[in-house]
Design a protein around this motif. Structure first.
Motif, short mmCIF file in Angstrom:
data_model
loop_
_atom_site.label_atom_id
_atom_site.label_comp_id
_atom_site.label_asym_id
_atom_site.label_seq_id
_atom_site.Cartn_x
_atom_site.Cartn_y
_atom_site.Cartn_z
N VAL A 1 0.84 -1.19 0.00
CA VAL A 1 0.00 0.00 0.00
C VAL A 1 0.88 1.25 0.00
O VAL A 1 0.58 2.24 -0.68
CB VAL A 1 -0.97 -0.01 1.21
N ILE B 1 -5.57 7.81 -11.98
CA ILE B 1 -5.66 6.37 -11.73
C ILE B 1 -5.40 5.59 -13.02
O ILE B 1 -4.74 4.55 -13.00
CB ILE B 1 -7.01 6.00 -11.10
N LYS C 1 2.07 1.99 -3.48
CA LYS C 1 0.99 2.54 -4.30
C LYS C 1 0.77 4.01 -3.95
O LYS C 1 0.70 4.86 -4.84
CB LYS C 1 -0.30 1.74 -4.05
N LEU C 2 0.69 4.31 -2.66
CA LEU C 2 0.48 5.70 -2.24
C LEU C 2 1.69 6.57 -2.59
O LEU C 2 1.54 7.76 -2.89
CB LEU C 2 0.18 5.76 -0.75
N TYR D 1 -1.84 5.45 -13.40
CA TYR D 1 -1.31 4.46 -12.45
C TYR D 1 -1.45 3.05 -13.01
O TYR D 1 -0.54 2.23 -12.89
CB TYR D 1 -2.04 4.60 -11.11
N GLU E 1 -6.00 -4.97 -10.46
CA GLU E 1 -6.22 -3.55 -10.20
C GLU E 1 -7.28 -2.96 -11.14
O GLU E 1 -8.13 -2.19 -10.71
CB GLU E 1 -4.92 -2.77 -10.32
N PHE F 1 1.33 7.82 -6.09
CA PHE F 1 0.40 8.95 -6.17
C PHE F 1 1.01 10.21 -5.58
O PHE F 1 0.83 11.30 -6.13
CB PHE F 1 -0.93 8.60 -5.46
N GLU G 1 -8.33 0.78 -3.18
CA GLU G 1 -8.24 1.37 -1.85
C GLU G 1 -7.23 2.52 -1.88
O GLU G 1 -6.02 2.30 -1.95
CB GLU G 1 -7.83 0.31 -0.83
N LEU G 2 -7.76 3.74 -1.84
CA LEU G 2 -6.96 4.95 -1.91
C LEU G 2 -7.58 6.03 -1.03
O LEU G 2 -8.77 5.97 -0.74
CB LEU G 2 -6.93 5.48 -3.35
N MET H 1 -8.64 5.57 4.21
CA MET H 1 -8.69 4.96 2.88
C MET H 1 -10.15 4.72 2.49
O MET H 1 -10.99 4.37 3.31
CB MET H 1 -7.93 3.64 2.88
N PHE I 1 -3.02 13.80 2.98
CA PHE I 1 -2.17 13.02 2.08
C PHE I 1 -0.91 13.80 1.72
O PHE I 1 0.18 13.23 1.64
CB PHE I 1 -2.95 12.65 0.81
#
Length: 176
Positions: free
Chosen positions: A47, A74, A50-51, A77, A116, A54, A126-127, A154, A139
């Motif tokens: 996670v 997204i 992934k974050l 991503y 995904e 972003f 889940e973001l 999240m 964030f």
């Protein structure tokens, strides 16, 4: 594992004695606890990566995203492995004897992307909600460590939710 448990286990005479079995249960409990800790650490690391992606793409941004911008981000991503997949196909096409050279990496990328994309088009990824002003500020203040992810709220962000958010914002703009 604590050394005193190992010493006590070495002292036991019979493998089926009550003391031996109690120590074996204790060791098993400690091992299961360690496995659980590792599982949580691995998930937090995934996670966090992934974050981190972003956060890297939103460094110079001060305002929250609109639904359309978030959907575009997204989609970027989800396309992050396209170059690597092209390189793998290129290597495989050049030399027919090496057509399975990077097969494991290619299959892991494809499985990840498939999951995904399915999540984003279905229940959601889940973001944090980067369209909300307060969540966006939290964030932006996130230090990037996987231990502090728990302080971020999240949400499951899906394509359908973002499109509904776009329609709502267009309706409010038209009313104003």
């Amino acid at each position: 594992m604590p050394k005193n448990i190992m010493k006590d286990l070495a002292k036991c005479k019979h493998p089926q004695s009550r003391k031996t079995l109690a120590l074996a249960r204790k060791i098993k409990k400690i091992n299961n606890r360690e496995k659980k800790k590792m599982g949580h650490a691995v998930k937090a690391n995934v996670v966090g990566k992934k974050l981190g992606w972003f956060a890297e793409h939103l460094e110079d941004r001060t305002e929250p995203l609109t639904g359309q911008e978030f959907e575009t981000l997204i989609d970027e991503y989800l396309a992050r492995f396209n170059e690597e997949l092209e390189q793998i196909k290129l290597v495989q096409s050049i030399n027919k004897q090496r057509n399975n050279q990077h097969a494991s990496r290619e299959s892991s990328i494809k499985m990840t992307l498939e999951k995904e994309v399915h999540d984003f088009n279905g229940g959601g990824l889940e973001l944090p909600d980067l369209c909300d002003k307060q969540e966006f500020q939290k964030f932006q203040q996130w230090d990037g460590s996987s231990q502090s992810i728990q302080h971020l709220k999240m949400h499951f962000i899906s394509r359908k939710r973002l499109q509904l958010l776009n329609k709502d914002s267009q309706v409010t703009m038209a009313v104003d």
